[in-house]
Write a protein that holds these residues in place. Sequence first.
Motif, PDB file in Angstrom:
ATOM      1  N   ALA A 175     111.944 -11.854  63.924  1.00  0.00           N
ATOM      2  CA  ALA A 175     112.687 -10.718  63.375  1.00  0.00           C
ATOM      3  C   ALA A 175     111.733  -9.612  62.925  1.00  0.00           C
ATOM      4  CB  ALA A 175     113.547 -11.184  62.203  1.00  0.00           C
ATOM      5  N   ALA A 176     110.589  -9.990  62.357  1.00  0.00           N
ATOM      6  CA  ALA A 176     109.602  -8.989  61.953  1.00  0.00           C
ATOM      7  C   ALA A 176     109.033  -8.253  63.160  1.00  0.00           C
ATOM      8  CB  ALA A 176     108.489  -9.656  61.152  1.00  0.00           C
ATOM      9  N   VAL A 177     108.794  -8.985  64.248  1.00  0.00           N
ATOM     10  CA  VAL A 177     108.309  -8.341  65.474  1.00  0.00           C
ATOM     11  C   VAL A 177     109.363  -7.383  66.016  1.00  0.00           C
ATOM     12  CG1 VAL A 177     107.605  -8.750  67.868  1.00  0.00           C
ATOM     13  CG2 VAL A 177     106.769 -10.246  66.053  1.00  0.00           C
ATOM     14  N   GLU A 178     110.614  -7.806  65.974  1.00  0.00           N
ATOM     15  CA  GLU A 178     111.684  -6.929  66.446  1.00  0.00           C
ATOM     16  C   GLU A 178     111.759  -5.638  65.627  1.00  0.00           C
ATOM     17  OE1 GLU A 178     116.548  -6.806  67.025  1.00  0.00           O
ATOM     18  OE2 GLU A 178     115.584  -8.638  66.305  1.00  0.00           O
ATOM     19  N   ASP A 179     111.600  -5.748  64.315  1.00  0.00           N
ATOM     20  CA  ASP A 179     111.649  -4.559  63.467  1.00  0.00           C
ATOM     21  C   ASP A 179     110.606  -3.520  63.889  1.00  0.00           C
ATOM     22  OD1 ASP A 179     113.717  -5.590  61.994  1.00  0.00           O
ATOM     23  OD2 ASP A 179     112.443  -6.371  60.392  1.00  0.00           O
ATOM     24  N   ARG A 180     109.453  -3.988  64.349  1.00  0.00           N
ATOM     25  CA  ARG A 180     108.388  -3.063  64.734  1.00  0.00           C
ATOM     26  C   ARG A 180     108.528  -2.567  66.173  1.00  0.00           C
ATOM     27  NH1 ARG A 180     103.867  -2.761  61.543  1.00  0.00           N
ATOM     28  NH2 ARG A 180     103.840  -4.116  59.716  1.00  0.00           N
ATOM     29  N   LEU A 181     109.067  -3.408  67.054  1.00  0.00           N
ATOM     30  CA  LEU A 181     109.076  -3.065  68.472  1.00  0.00           C
ATOM     31  C   LEU A 181     110.369  -2.441  68.970  1.00  0.00           C
ATOM     32  CD1 LEU A 181     107.366  -6.089  70.300  1.00  0.00           C
ATOM     33  CD2 LEU A 181     106.414  -3.822  69.903  1.00  0.00           C
ATOM     34  N   TRP A 182     111.474  -2.624  68.270  1.00  0.00           N
ATOM     35  CA  TRP A 182     112.778  -2.356  68.874  1.00  0.00           C
ATOM     36  C   TRP A 182     112.905  -0.947  69.412  1.00  0.00           C
ATOM     37  CZ3 TRP A 182     116.854   0.959  68.625  1.00  0.00           C
ATOM     38  CH2 TRP A 182     117.985   0.587  69.374  1.00  0.00           C
ATOM     39  N   ARG A 183     113.305  -0.858  70.647  1.00  0.00           N
ATOM     40  CA  ARG A 183     113.818   0.340  71.293  1.00  0.00           C
ATOM     41  C   ARG A 183     114.900  -0.133  72.249  1.00  0.00           C
ATOM     42  NH1 ARG A 183     110.735   1.900  68.129  1.00  0.00           N
ATOM     43  NH2 ARG A 183     109.215   3.615  68.210  1.00  0.00           N
ATOM     44  N   ASP A 184     115.793   0.731  72.595  1.00  0.00           N
ATOM     45  CA  ASP A 184     116.856   0.356  73.527  1.00  0.00           C
ATOM     46  C   ASP A 184     116.293   0.376  74.941  1.00  0.00           C
ATOM     47  OD1 ASP A 184     119.315  -0.339  74.500  1.00  0.00           O
ATOM     48  OD2 ASP A 184     120.144   1.690  74.398  1.00  0.00           O
ATOM     49  N   HIS A 185     115.397  -0.610  75.206  1.00  0.00           N
ATOM     50  CA  HIS A 185     114.618  -0.581  76.446  1.00  0.00           C
ATOM     51  C   HIS A 185     114.250  -2.008  76.827  1.00  0.00           C
ATOM     52  CE1 HIS A 185     111.163   0.215  79.123  1.00  0.00           C
ATOM     53  NE2 HIS A 185     111.769   1.360  79.358  1.00  0.00           N
ATOM     54  N   ARG A 186     114.377  -2.345  78.101  1.00  0.00           N
ATOM     55  CA  ARG A 186     114.062  -3.705  78.549  1.00  0.00           C
ATOM     56  C   ARG A 186     112.582  -4.027  78.406  1.00  0.00           C
ATOM     57  NH1 ARG A 186     117.396  -5.231  84.091  1.00  0.00           N
ATOM     58  NH2 ARG A 186     119.487  -5.356  83.130  1.00  0.00           N
ATOM     59  N   GLY A 187     111.724  -3.045  78.645  1.00  0.00           N
ATOM     60  CA  GLY A 187     110.293  -3.301  78.539  1.00  0.00           C
ATOM     61  C   GLY A 187     109.880  -3.713  77.149  1.00  0.00           C
ATOM     62  N   ARG A 188     110.430  -3.035  76.145  1.00  0.00           N
ATOM     63  CA  ARG A 188     110.130  -3.426  74.759  1.00  0.00           C
ATOM     64  C   ARG A 188     110.637  -4.829  74.474  1.00  0.00           C
ATOM     65  NH1 ARG A 188     108.232  -0.135  70.554  1.00  0.00           N
ATOM     66  NH2 ARG A 188     107.318   1.729  71.458  1.00  0.00           N
ATOM     67  N   GLY A 189     111.801  -5.147  74.994  1.00  0.00           N
ATOM     68  CA  GLY A 189     112.328  -6.491  74.795  1.00  0.00           C
ATOM     69  C   GLY A 189     111.492  -7.551  75.477  1.00  0.00           C
ATOM     70  N   ALA A 190     110.985  -7.233  76.674  1.00  0.00           N
ATOM     71  CA  ALA A 190     110.118  -8.175  77.374  1.00  0.00           C
ATOM     72  C   ALA A 190     108.829  -8.407  76.595  1.00  0.00           C
ATOM     73  CB  ALA A 190     109.805  -7.652  78.775  1.00  0.00           C
ATOM     74  N   LEU A 191     108.285  -7.339  75.992  1.00  0.00           N
ATOM     75  CA  LEU A 191     107.083  -7.500  75.177  1.00  0.00           C
ATOM     76  C   LEU A 191     107.378  -8.361  73.955  1.00  0.00           C
ATOM     77  CD1 LEU A 191     104.145  -6.785  74.606  1.00  0.00           C
ATOM     78  CD2 LEU A 191     104.959  -4.677  73.473  1.00  0.00           C
ATOM     79  N   HIS A 192     108.525  -8.165  73.350  1.00  0.00           N
ATOM     80  CA  HIS A 192     108.943  -8.995  72.215  1.00  0.00           C
ATOM     81  C   HIS A 192     109.006 -10.467  72.617  1.00  0.00           C
ATOM     82  CE1 HIS A 192     112.328 -10.816  69.789  1.00  0.00           C
ATOM     83  NE2 HIS A 192     111.540 -10.400  68.825  1.00  0.00           N
ATOM     84  N   THR A 193     109.582 -10.742  73.784  1.00  0.00           N
ATOM     85  CA  THR A 193     109.674 -12.122  74.263  1.00  0.00           C
ATOM     86  C   THR A 193     108.295 -12.707  74.512  1.00  0.00           C
ATOM     87  OG1 THR A 193     111.803 -11.604  75.295  1.00  0.00           O
ATOM     88  CG2 THR A 193     110.667 -13.590  76.044  1.00  0.00           C
ATOM     89  N   LEU A 194     107.422 -11.929  75.131  1.00  0.00           N
ATOM     90  CA  LEU A 194     106.074 -12.399  75.429  1.00  0.00           C
ATOM     91  C   LEU A 194     105.302 -12.710  74.156  1.00  0.00           C
ATOM     92  CD1 LEU A 194     103.783 -12.915  77.454  1.00  0.00           C
ATOM     93  CD2 LEU A 194     103.219 -10.482  77.290  1.00  0.00           C
ATOM     94  N   ILE A 195     105.364 -11.816  73.174  1.00  0.00           N
ATOM     95  CA  ILE A 195     104.633 -12.031  71.925  1.00  0.00           C
ATOM     96  C   ILE A 195     105.146 -13.277  71.199  1.00  0.00           C
ATOM     97  CG2 ILE A 195     104.230 -11.102  69.617  1.00  0.00           C
ATOM     98  CD1 ILE A 195     104.187  -8.313  70.890  1.00  0.00           C
ATOM     99  N   CYS A 196     106.461 -13.395  71.092  1.00  0.00           N
ATOM    100  CA  CYS A 196     107.035 -14.473  70.278  1.00  0.00           C
ATOM    101  C   CYS A 196     106.984 -15.824  70.994  1.00  0.00           C
ATOM    102  CB  CYS A 196     108.468 -14.126  69.893  1.00  0.00           C
ATOM    103  SG  CYS A 196     108.626 -12.670  68.839  1.00  0.00           S
ATOM    104  N   ALA A 197     107.557 -15.893  72.181  1.00  0.00           N
ATOM    105  CA  ALA A 197     107.574 -17.169  72.907  1.00  0.00           C
ATOM    106  C   ALA A 197     106.174 -17.544  73.373  1.00  0.00           C
ATOM    107  CB  ALA A 197     108.525 -17.093  74.094  1.00  0.00           C
ATOM    108  N   GLY A 198     105.433 -16.556  73.885  1.00  0.00           N
ATOM    109  CA  GLY A 198     104.071 -16.841  74.329  1.00  0.00           C
ATOM    110  C   GLY A 198     103.163 -17.234  73.194  1.00  0.00           C
ATOM    111  N   GLY A 199     103.307 -16.554  72.049  1.00  0.00           N
ATOM    112  CA  GLY A 199     102.472 -16.892  70.897  1.00  0.00           C
ATOM    113  C   GLY A 199     102.743 -18.292  70.379  1.00  0.00           C
ATOM    114  N   ALA A 200     104.026 -18.661  70.272  1.00  0.00           N
ATOM    115  CA  ALA A 200     104.366 -20.000  69.786  1.00  0.00           C
ATOM    116  C   ALA A 200     103.868 -21.076  70.734  1.00  0.00           C
ATOM    117  CB  ALA A 200     105.879 -20.117  69.602  1.00  0.00           C
ATOM    118  N   THR A 201     104.044 -20.852  72.034  1.00  0.00           N
ATOM    119  CA  THR A 201     103.596 -21.832  73.020  1.00  0.00           C
ATOM    120  C   THR A 201     102.079 -21.951  73.020  1.00  0.00           C
ATOM    121  OG1 THR A 201     105.518 -21.276  74.384  1.00  0.00           O
ATOM    122  CG2 THR A 201     103.745 -22.502  75.451  1.00  0.00           C
ATOM    123  N   GLY A 202     101.395 -20.819  72.904  1.00  0.00           N
ATOM    124  CA  GLY A 202      99.932 -20.848  72.855  1.00  0.00           C
ATOM    125  C   GLY A 202      99.403 -21.593  71.642  1.00  0.00           C
ATOM    126  N   CYS A 203      99.998 -21.364  70.488  1.00  0.00           N
ATOM    127  CA  CYS A 203      99.571 -22.097  69.285  1.00  0.00           C
ATOM    128  C   CYS A 203      99.792 -23.592  69.443  1.00  0.00           C
ATOM    129  CB  CYS A 203     100.324 -21.572  68.060  1.00  0.00           C
ATOM    130  SG  CYS A 203      99.838 -19.914  67.543  1.00  0.00           S
TER     131      CYS A 203
END
Length: 331
Positions: A38-66
């Motif tokens: 939710a904190a990442v969304e607060d910083r990244l949100w735009r009505d745009h698929r690219g921003r949403g894809a970056l949100h997914t990459l940061i959150c899901a990718g970060g958790a999986t990497g850890c």
Amino acid sequence: MRADRSYAYGAAAGLIADLLLGDPRRGHPVAAFGRAAAAVEDRLWRDHRGRGALHTLICAGGATGCAALAARAVRRHSAASVALTAAATWSVVGGTSLGREARAIGGALAAGDIESARERLPHLCGRDPQALDGPGIARAVVESVAENTSDAVVGALVWGALAGVPGLVGFRAANTLDAMVGHRSPRHLRYGWASARLDDLAGWPGARLTALLAVAAGGRPQEAVRAWRADAAKHPSPNAGPVEAAFAGALGVRLGGTLAYGGRVEHRPVLNGDAGRAVETADIERAVRLSRRVGVLALGVTAAARLGAGAVARRVPGRQRTGRSRGRRTV
């Protein structure tokens, strides 16, 4: 202890912890992930698929990497590897909490307390409870139990068997992001597209295994197979369709139809409509028991698959030791 055995023992211990204790009561890792997302969304949100894809990459990718780093750190220590797998499994599966919430709503309906049932329904699913009568609430609960058997139990075990702790954590991250931003609200229609698609892909194998195990464990295999084959593709979700159709056939009830989400009304096809009856309050308990059996069977299937794959891999000639053999040096 080999990695495949460490995973099998750890996954079994984690599922037993969930069966006995339910979700961790304090400091739940999934809740912590949700706050971070939710904190990442607060910083990244735009009505745009690219921003949403970056949100997914940061959150899901970060958790999986850890999770991958943690698994790598303990891979040479059998006890620590089992403990990490057990903790991860306990954190990401939620079968017991699912059953508790469903039974609490069923108890309220059985007592005639529909207002309490309406108050508790949002703990289980996103339906608009004020738009539902008693039978509508019972149907919503059975549908949620069916879908969440895949999302909260079987899917995680499938990805754990495929990829160990990173698979467990990555699947739960994708599923959580879909619940947070993957729905078709005006805010998330574009921003949540990547999370919704990732969840569809990640959930595909678990949904099919869930449907197959519902056929095996439901007591009505022919009806469950018929409903799955006839009605699954009618559902708007590629993964909820097979699961809900198989549960409908296994329980002998009708699922689907008109429902309300967040102020919008959807008219979904009826599943098992030709052979099933309307859902009753008593069917909630039957659905919870079927969900429990499916979860236990899924642990057995996925652990056996992991052990079998490990045994096959060890027999592959290319994996045998080269350059050195036990007891002597080669030249």
